[in-house]
Structures are given as structure tokens and as C-alpha cells.
Design an enzyme around this catalytic site. Structure first.
Site, PDB file in Angstrom:
ATOM      1  N   LYS A   1       0.812  -1.212   0.000  1.00  0.00           N
ATOM      2  CA  LYS A   1       0.000   0.000   0.000  1.00  0.00           C
ATOM      3  C   LYS A   1       0.848   1.266   0.000  1.00  0.00           C
ATOM      4  CE  LYS A   1      -4.391  -1.785   1.566  1.00  0.00           C
ATOM      5  NZ  LYS A   1      -5.445  -1.822   2.604  1.00  0.00           N
TER       6      LYS A   1
ATOM      7  N   ARG B   1      -3.903 -10.607   4.215  1.00  0.00           N
ATOM      8  CA  ARG B   1      -4.254 -10.523   2.793  1.00  0.00           C
ATOM      9  C   ARG B   1      -3.069  -9.909   2.047  1.00  0.00           C
ATOM     10  NH1 ARG B   1      -6.531  -6.888  -0.871  1.00  0.00           N
ATOM     11  NH2 ARG B   1      -7.964  -7.840  -2.386  1.00  0.00           N
TER      12      ARG B   1
END
Length: 275
Positions: free
Chosen positions: A222, A257
Site C-alpha cells: 500500500k 491478505r
């Protein structure tokens, strides 16, 4: 908290963190948009993630990166279904990452194990569809929509707000007939949150993980990690992604995840042996 998570016809023990491998069937996801847009490439990638040790596959056909344009239901299904048809044959639980009840209804015609929804099943009919389908659900917190979520997100106190929202949505699921041992919560790092918000959520993560539901976290590649490490390209954030995943595992997260399944599996082996 339950020791076992029931996902479709699978039972997954929660005594150590599970690894969820990401399969993006999209042209525009922030990290690997377009890499697996071709169904054959997506299916091959899913097989590779299983070989690397993925406990769950998470298949998504709509990009929800900041600023992403919404995809129509028809387009999402056209991307999703050819891949889903084959991926459910791989012998591991398959999660479908969607926020639309209409897509959930079609996906549940296949033997999927979980619906992973960034909007926590707020689309009308979504909870009822999942309850009838006997699948696990992952409920995520997001402020706003993918189009607006990173435009000056604000909270009075981010952790109480996020955790309260997730508990309310979980209770709504239970009232609709989704049993507690099929519910997973995700605080939604990077979805309507600044770096300071994400840092505060990380500090408070043990509180959420000590609750009644297992917690899924998604830090992989991210932009916050890129900002902290000065790595502008998402695929250059492997080390940062592994560090975040291990920190979350240490704080009690039960599902990680990730894009990089093999490396995460190895990191968890070291944590288990030397932690």
C-alpha cells in the site's frame, strides 16, 4: 473468539495466521492492475499462489484503489466469472471481493467460501444473500467510497469509530443468521485513513483482535508503506509489506491478505520458530 473459521465447506483453524492470496482480475488495481486481467493469466496466478502456500484465494474484479472509477455489475461479472469457474477447482477456499449484492448472488452459484466486502455488506440485500449462501463474510471499514475516501478523511477518534462500526455490522450479520464463526473483521488500512489514522489503528489492533471475531488485515504494497520507505512503485514494497504483516500477526491478526504469498509464508515460519 472461535478457534475455527467456517468458510463454505472448509474449516480453517485459527491457531496461527492464515495467508490470503490476492488475485486481481482488473486493468487498474493499484499494485498489479492489468497483470492478470486476461483470465488465463489470472487462473495461472491463482495456481501459483496455491503452490506458494495460500490458505485462501481472494478474487476481485473491481479496482477499489483511491480514485478508481466504479465498474458496472455486468462488467464486474464478465471479468469475474470465467476465472471463478476454474479457481474454485483448486482445492482451497475462494473468497470473492465485491461490494455488490448482484455480484454476490451470481458468485454464490459457485462453491465459494467467503464474500469479502469493503463496504461491510451495506448494499441492500447483501446480508440476506450471504446468510442464505452459508458463506463466511469479511466486513471492512471504509470512510466514503473509493472515489472520495482519501480526500481529507477525518475522525474524532479513529479506533473507537472503526471498531464500533465493525461490531455493529457484525451484529447485523448475526441477526440475519450469519453465525459468529463465519464472520471476519477488517479495519481497512488505507481506506479513508491518513498515515496517522493507520498508525493509531495499528496501536489499537490488539484490542480488535481480542474481540469476538477474527481479524483480517491488508497492508500489502500500500501507498502508506511506499511513503514510509520512499518506494514509489508498489512492487518495490515487499520488505515493508512483510514487516507490516508480521507486526499484525504479532498483534493477533488471523488472516493476512497479501500479494506476495510465498514470502509471507516464509516470514510466518520464522516468526513461529523464533518469535
Amino acid at each position: 473468539m472461535a478457534k475455527i473459521l467456517y468458510v463454505g465447506t472448509f474449516t480453517l483453524p485459527l491457531d496461527s495466521p492464515l495467508v490470503m492470496g490476492i488475485v486481481n482480475v482488473t486493468p487498474d488495481s493499484f499494485s498489479d492492475g492489468g497483470d492478470f486481467f486476461d483470465p488465463a493469466l489470472a487462473i495461472a496466478h491463482a495456481k501459483q499462489l496455491v503452490a506458494e502456500g495460500a490458505d485462501i484465494l481472494d478474487l476481485g474484479a473491481e479496482s477499489t484503489r483511491p480514485g478508481a472509477a466504479p465498474t458496472s455489475v455486468d462488467e464486474e461479472l464478465q471479468r469475474l466469472l470465467p476465472v471463478l469457474t476454474e479457481v474454485v477447482k483448486l482445492g482451497v477456499p475462494v473468497s470473492v471481493d465485491t461490494r455488490r449484492a448482484a455480484v454476490m448472488r451470481e458468485a454464490l452459484k459457485f462453491p465459494i467460501a467467503m464474500i469479502n466486502d469493503i463496504s461491510a455488506l451495506q448494499d441492500p440485500g447483501a446480508i440476506e444473500i450471504c446468510a442464505a449462501g452459508k458463506v463466511a463474510v469479511c466486513l471492512m471499514h471504509m470512510q466514503g467510497t473509493p472515489q472520495t475516501m482519501q480526500i481529507s478523511p477525518q475522525y474524532n477518534e479513529v479506533a473507537p469509530h472503526v471498531f464500533g462500526f465493525l461490531r455493529e455490522r457484525a451484529l447485523a450479520c448475526e441477526r440475519a443468521g450469519i453465525t459468529r464463526d463465519r464472520i471476519v473483521l477488517d479495519p481497512g488500512f488505507g481506506f479513508g485513513k491518513t498515515l496517522a489514522h493507520s498508525q493509531a489503528l495499528m496501536q489499537a489492533l490488539p484490542q480488535l483482535c481480542a474481540g469476538d471475531y477474527p481479524v483480517l488485515v491488508g497492508w500489502s504494497r500500500k501507498s502508506v508503506l511506499g511513503a514510509l520507505t520512499e518506494k514509489p512503485h508498489p512492487k518495490a514494497r515487499l520488505a515493508a509489506s512483510l514487516a507490516a504483516a508480521i507486526l499484525c500477526a504479532q498483534k493477533g491478526a488471523k488472516i493476512l491478505r497479501v500479494h506476495d504469498v510465498g514470502a509471507t509464508v516464509d516470514a510466518l515460519k520464522i516468526l513461529k520458530a523464533l518469535g
